[in-house]
Design a protein around this motif. Structure first.
Motif, short mmCIF file in Angstrom:
data_model
loop_
_atom_site.label_atom_id
_atom_site.label_comp_id
_atom_site.label_asym_id
_atom_site.label_seq_id
_atom_site.Cartn_x
_atom_site.Cartn_y
_atom_site.Cartn_z
N MET A 35 0.83 -1.21 0.00
CA MET A 35 0.00 0.00 0.00
C MET A 35 0.87 1.26 0.00
N LEU A 36 1.96 1.23 0.72
CA LEU A 36 2.88 2.36 0.74
C LEU A 36 3.45 2.61 -0.66
N CYS A 37 3.85 1.53 -1.30
CA CYS A 37 4.38 1.66 -2.67
C CYS A 37 3.31 2.20 -3.62
N VAL A 38 2.09 1.70 -3.49
CA VAL A 38 0.99 2.18 -4.33
C VAL A 38 0.78 3.68 -4.11
N CYS A 39 0.80 4.12 -2.86
CA CYS A 39 0.61 5.54 -2.56
C CYS A 39 1.73 6.39 -3.15
N VAL A 40 2.97 5.94 -2.97
CA VAL A 40 4.12 6.71 -3.49
C VAL A 40 4.04 6.81 -5.01
N PHE A 41 3.81 5.68 -5.67
CA PHE A 41 3.74 5.71 -7.12
C PHE A 41 2.50 6.46 -7.61
N GLY A 42 1.41 6.38 -6.87
CA GLY A 42 0.21 7.13 -7.22
C GLY A 42 0.47 8.63 -7.18
N VAL A 43 1.16 9.08 -6.15
CA VAL A 43 1.49 10.51 -6.05
C VAL A 43 2.39 10.91 -7.21
N GLN A 44 3.35 10.08 -7.55
CA GLN A 44 4.24 10.39 -8.67
C GLN A 44 3.47 10.46 -9.99
N ILE A 45 2.52 9.57 -10.17
CA ILE A 45 1.72 9.58 -11.40
C ILE A 45 0.88 10.85 -11.47
N ILE A 46 0.29 11.23 -10.35
CA ILE A 46 -0.53 12.44 -10.32
C ILE A 46 0.33 13.67 -10.63
N ARG A 47 1.52 13.74 -10.04
CA ARG A 47 2.41 14.87 -10.31
C ARG A 47 2.82 14.88 -11.78
N ALA A 48 3.10 13.73 -12.33
CA ALA A 48 3.50 13.65 -13.74
C ALA A 48 2.36 14.13 -14.64
N LYS A 49 1.14 13.73 -14.33
CA LYS A 49 0.00 14.17 -15.13
C LYS A 49 -0.19 15.69 -15.02
N SER A 50 0.00 16.22 -13.83
CA SER A 50 -0.11 17.66 -13.63
C SER A 50 0.95 18.39 -14.44
N ASN A 51 2.19 17.91 -14.38
CA ASN A 51 3.26 18.53 -15.17
C ASN A 51 2.98 18.43 -16.66
N LEU A 52 2.46 17.29 -17.08
CA LEU A 52 2.12 17.11 -18.49
C LEU A 52 1.06 18.11 -18.93
N ALA A 53 0.05 18.31 -18.10
CA ALA A 53 -1.00 19.27 -18.43
C ALA A 53 -0.43 20.69 -18.53
N GLN A 54 0.46 21.05 -17.60
CA GLN A 54 1.07 22.38 -17.65
C GLN A 54 1.92 22.54 -18.92
N ILE A 55 2.67 21.53 -19.25
CA ILE A 55 3.51 21.60 -20.44
C ILE A 55 2.65 21.69 -21.70
N ASN A 56 1.55 20.94 -21.73
CA ASN A 56 0.65 21.03 -22.89
C ASN A 56 0.06 22.43 -23.02
N ASP A 57 -0.31 23.05 -21.89
CA ASP A 57 -0.81 24.42 -21.92
C ASP A 57 0.26 25.37 -22.45
N GLN A 58 1.49 25.18 -22.01
CA GLN A 58 2.58 26.03 -22.49
C GLN A 58 2.80 25.84 -23.99
N ILE A 59 2.68 24.60 -24.44
CA ILE A 59 2.85 24.32 -25.87
C ILE A 59 1.78 25.05 -26.68
N VAL A 60 0.55 25.00 -26.20
CA VAL A 60 -0.55 25.67 -26.90
C VAL A 60 -0.28 27.17 -26.96
N LYS A 61 0.13 27.75 -25.83
CA LYS A 61 0.42 29.19 -25.80
C LYS A 61 1.57 29.54 -26.73
N GLN A 62 2.61 28.72 -26.70
CA GLN A 62 3.77 28.99 -27.55
C GLN A 62 3.42 28.86 -29.03
N LYS A 63 2.55 27.91 -29.37
CA LYS A 63 2.12 27.78 -30.76
C LYS A 63 1.33 29.01 -31.20
#
Length: 131
Positions: free
Chosen positions: A48-76
């Protein structure tokens, strides 16, 4: 008949020996099952600890991906506007390389004339010249 507690004695026969062995086995199995239960709980907790740690990392990665996609749209969008501006400026540079256009521009804006020419100013155009 060895154990004596007051008037009660334990019989030493086949049945009592088997019964003692069963009781000992039950005690050992209870201890083992408790150990196994603790070990299983530890493993589940670790999982369960591993699932929580990896879950948090996945959520952060998705958040970063969304921010980067927004930046890409603005830059385009910025790139598109800059390309349009660049096109307009390219056209102006081409026009400024044309001698007749430059002469016309200088005559209109700065009232330059060729020797012997006369410049006439009209009232409706004079308002535009004040800008």
């Amino acid at each position: 008949m060895t154990n004596s507690k007051g008037k009660i004695r334990k019989l030493e026969n086949e049945f009592t020996k088997k019964r003692e062995i069963e009781i000992m086995k039950n005690k050992i199995s209870v201890k083992l099952s408790a150990k196994r239960k603790r070990r299983a709980m530890f493993i589940v907790g670790l999982f369960m600890l591993c699932v929580c740690v990896f879950g948090v990392q996945i959520i952060r990665a998705k958040s970063n991906l969304a921010q980067i996609n927004d930046q890409i749209v603005k830059q385009k969008a910025d790139l598109k506007t800059e390309k349009a501006t660049n096109k307009k400026l390219s056209v102006k540079v081409k026009q400024l390389n044309n001698r007749s256009y430059v002469e016309k521009l200088i005559r209109e804006r700065y009232y330059y004339t060729k020797p012997g020419e006369t410049v006439y100013s009209f009232p409706d155009k004079a308002i535009d010249d004040l800008d």
